[in-house]
Design a protein around this motif. Structure first.
Motif, PDB file in Angstrom:
ATOM      1  N   UNK A   1     -22.866 -23.395  15.843  1.00 27.43           N
ATOM      2  CA  UNK A   1     -21.966 -22.268  16.654  1.00 27.43           C
ATOM      3  C   UNK A   1     -20.589 -22.862  17.291  1.00 27.43           C
ATOM      4  N   UNK A   2     -20.468 -23.938  17.829  1.00 29.96           N
ATOM      5  CA  UNK A   2     -19.282 -24.464  18.067  1.00 29.96           C
ATOM      6  C   UNK A   2     -18.151 -24.636  17.083  1.00 29.96           C
ATOM      7  N   UNK A   3     -18.465 -24.838  15.931  1.00 33.19           N
ATOM      8  CA  UNK A   3     -17.636 -24.733  14.767  1.00 33.19           C
ATOM      9  C   UNK A   3     -17.103 -23.504  14.294  1.00 33.19           C
TER      10      UNK A   3
ATOM     11  N   UNK B   1     -13.835 -29.846   8.336  1.00 35.31           N
ATOM     12  CA  UNK B   1     -14.417 -30.637   9.472  1.00 35.31           C
ATOM     13  C   UNK B   1     -14.712 -31.927   8.989  1.00 35.31           C
ATOM     14  N   UNK B   2     -14.272 -32.451   7.811  1.00 33.69           N
ATOM     15  CA  UNK B   2     -14.460 -33.933   7.511  1.00 33.69           C
ATOM     16  C   UNK B   2     -13.519 -34.723   8.005  1.00 33.69           C
ATOM     17  N   UNK B   3     -12.417 -34.458   8.850  1.00 27.43           N
ATOM     18  CA  UNK B   3     -11.544 -35.088   9.409  1.00 27.43           C
ATOM     19  C   UNK B   3     -12.082 -35.305  10.969  1.00 27.43           C
TER      20      UNK B   3
ATOM     21  N   UNK C   1     -11.174 -27.862  13.478  1.00 29.05           N
ATOM     22  CA  UNK C   1     -11.254 -28.054  12.061  1.00 29.05           C
ATOM     23  C   UNK C   1      -9.943 -27.511  11.587  1.00 29.05           C
ATOM     24  N   UNK C   2      -9.218 -27.985  10.355  1.00 30.76           N
ATOM     25  CA  UNK C   2      -8.122 -27.661  10.058  1.00 30.76           C
ATOM     26  C   UNK C   2      -8.566 -26.432   9.061  1.00 30.76           C
TER      27      UNK C   2
ATOM     28  N   UNK D   1     -16.319 -38.680  11.258  1.00 31.92           N
ATOM     29  CA  UNK D   1     -16.146 -38.205   9.871  1.00 31.92           C
ATOM     30  C   UNK D   1     -17.075 -37.036   9.590  1.00 31.92           C
ATOM     31  N   UNK D   2     -17.692 -36.556  10.483  1.00 26.32           N
ATOM     32  CA  UNK D   2     -18.805 -35.539  10.001  1.00 26.32           C
ATOM     33  C   UNK D   2     -18.851 -34.297  11.401  1.00 26.32           C
ATOM     34  N   UNK D   3     -19.153 -33.309  11.084  1.00 28.51           N
ATOM     35  CA  UNK D   3     -19.737 -32.128  12.194  1.00 28.51           C
ATOM     36  C   UNK D   3     -20.681 -32.437  13.050  1.00 28.51           C
TER      37      UNK D   3
END
Length: 364
Positions: free
Chosen positions: A189-191, A71-73, A50-51, A77-79
């Motif tokens: 968790x990974x995010x 995380x939209x990138x 994620x940026x 297009x999604x987590x």
């Protein structure tokens, strides 16, 4: 929805805030699964971190340094692709070996994630969607090789019932978008580990969209693991929902899981629609801090603000946390002075016509 339920949820400005203080559930990802989530991107380098964007314009609203976790990138297009990869990978390495066929129910993003993960791992995928699932999402499922079945209803809950029946008839595995520990660990968790790795300061609060609760619960588990917090005692995560479908907030108010919930009118956040399982309710209630419920105009405003100010196209489900902050975040959201607030922006898969509806809603 029972008459008066929404009114009874404690109001704070244009939003409603409901604390979450259930006892800690034992059904949460263990350290082995969390470590597998931590290294997920190393195994799948196509995943995008994620940026982390500093959002100084929002500091005054929150009362702390504010960051956006974009995380939209992400791929698809999604987590949701994170959880699908970790879950199908975990099953493939289990005692029964790789499943031949996986079935999922989805309002869109989980299905796209499962379709991609299944294609990557050589598994047949069938996705059951409600008829209002955005075409931008169903196209991604088909492009990844999945079979898409549309049910004649707008209800996610109905799509899930049909998907479970299909899985039994087909001798396939049903993969829930939220009621699965590996999906939860992969999505949330990974995010969380990626956010911690990049963030300038520790997040005192993380506000994220909440549908079935897998993202928020996984974030809470990942953050606790990363910072050595006592899970359930130190609570950093807030969930955000639309008032049109706020199953978790209503569940906390009633003291029991709202297993099915018809949408109270049209919603821009169709990805968060539906009820919540008893297990998911208990897991989330044991680790998150609160739920915030926003109205549909606020979601539309956040979608438009994101595109006009940030240059980011967000779907409504991804914008609910931002909507809460733009509405004037409640004082209880503010962390201590040396901590920040992170708003998670989760997906970009919105049809042009749907986004135009949001812009028109704001203009009224």
């Amino acid at each position: 929805m029972v008459a008066g339920d929404q009114i009874a949820i404690a109001k704070q400005g244009r939003m409603r805030v409901v604390p979450a203080r259930l006892s800690l559930s034992s059904s949460l990802p263990d350290s082995v699964l969390l470590e597998s989530a931590r290294t997920l991107r190393a195994r799948y380098p196509m995943l995008i971190p994620p940026s982390i964007v500093r959002a100084k314009d929002l500091d005054a609203r929150v009362g702390a340094q504010t960051f956006l976790a974009v995380e939209s990138q992400q791929l698809t297009g999604s987590f949701k692709v994170r959880g699908a990869l970790l879950a199908l990978e975990s099953l493939s390495s289990g005692a029964h070996g790789r499943p031949k066929h996986v079935v999922a129910a989805s309002a869109g993003n989980h299905g796209a994630g499962v379709a991609f993960a299944a294609s990557t791992l050589g598994i047949v995928a069938t996705i059951v969607v409600p008829r209002n699932a955005p075409r931008s999402k169903t196209d991604k499922m088909r492009d990844a090789g999945a079979t898409v079945i549309t049910v004649a209803t707008d209800s996610y809950d109905d799509a899930e019932v049909e998907a479970k029946r299909l899985a039994v008839r087909s001798d396939a595995m049903f993969l829930s978008p939220y009621d699965d520990l590996a999906v939860l660990a992969g999505n949330g968790a990974s995010l969380a580990f990626d956010i911690v790795e990049q963030l300038e300061i520790a997040p005192g609060r993380v506000i994220a969209p909440f549908g079935g609760g897998g993202l928020a619960t996984g974030l809470a588990c990942g953050l606790a693991h990363a910072y050595g917090d006592e899970l359930g005692k130190v609570r950093r995560v807030w969930g955000a929902q639309s008032e049109a479908s706020c199953a978790m907030a209503l569940s906390l108010k009633r003291g029991r899981a709202v297993l099915a919930l018809a949408c109270d009118g049209p919603t821009f956040a169709e990805g968060l629609e539906g009820g919540i399982s008893e297990a998911a309710y208990k897991r989330a209630g044991g680790v998150i801090d609160a739920m915030v419920v926003v109205d549909e105009r606020s979601i539309a405003r956040a979608m438009v603000w994101s595109e006009d100010v940030l240059g980011l196209r967000l779907e409504g489900s991804a914008a609910v946390g931002l909507a809460a902050v733009l509405d004037g975040a409640p004082p209880t959201l503010a962390p201590s002075h040396d901590e920040g607030v992170v708003i998670v922006l989760t997906g970009r898969n919105v049809d042009d016509a749907r986004f135009a509806e949001a812009r028109a809603r704001v203009a009224v």
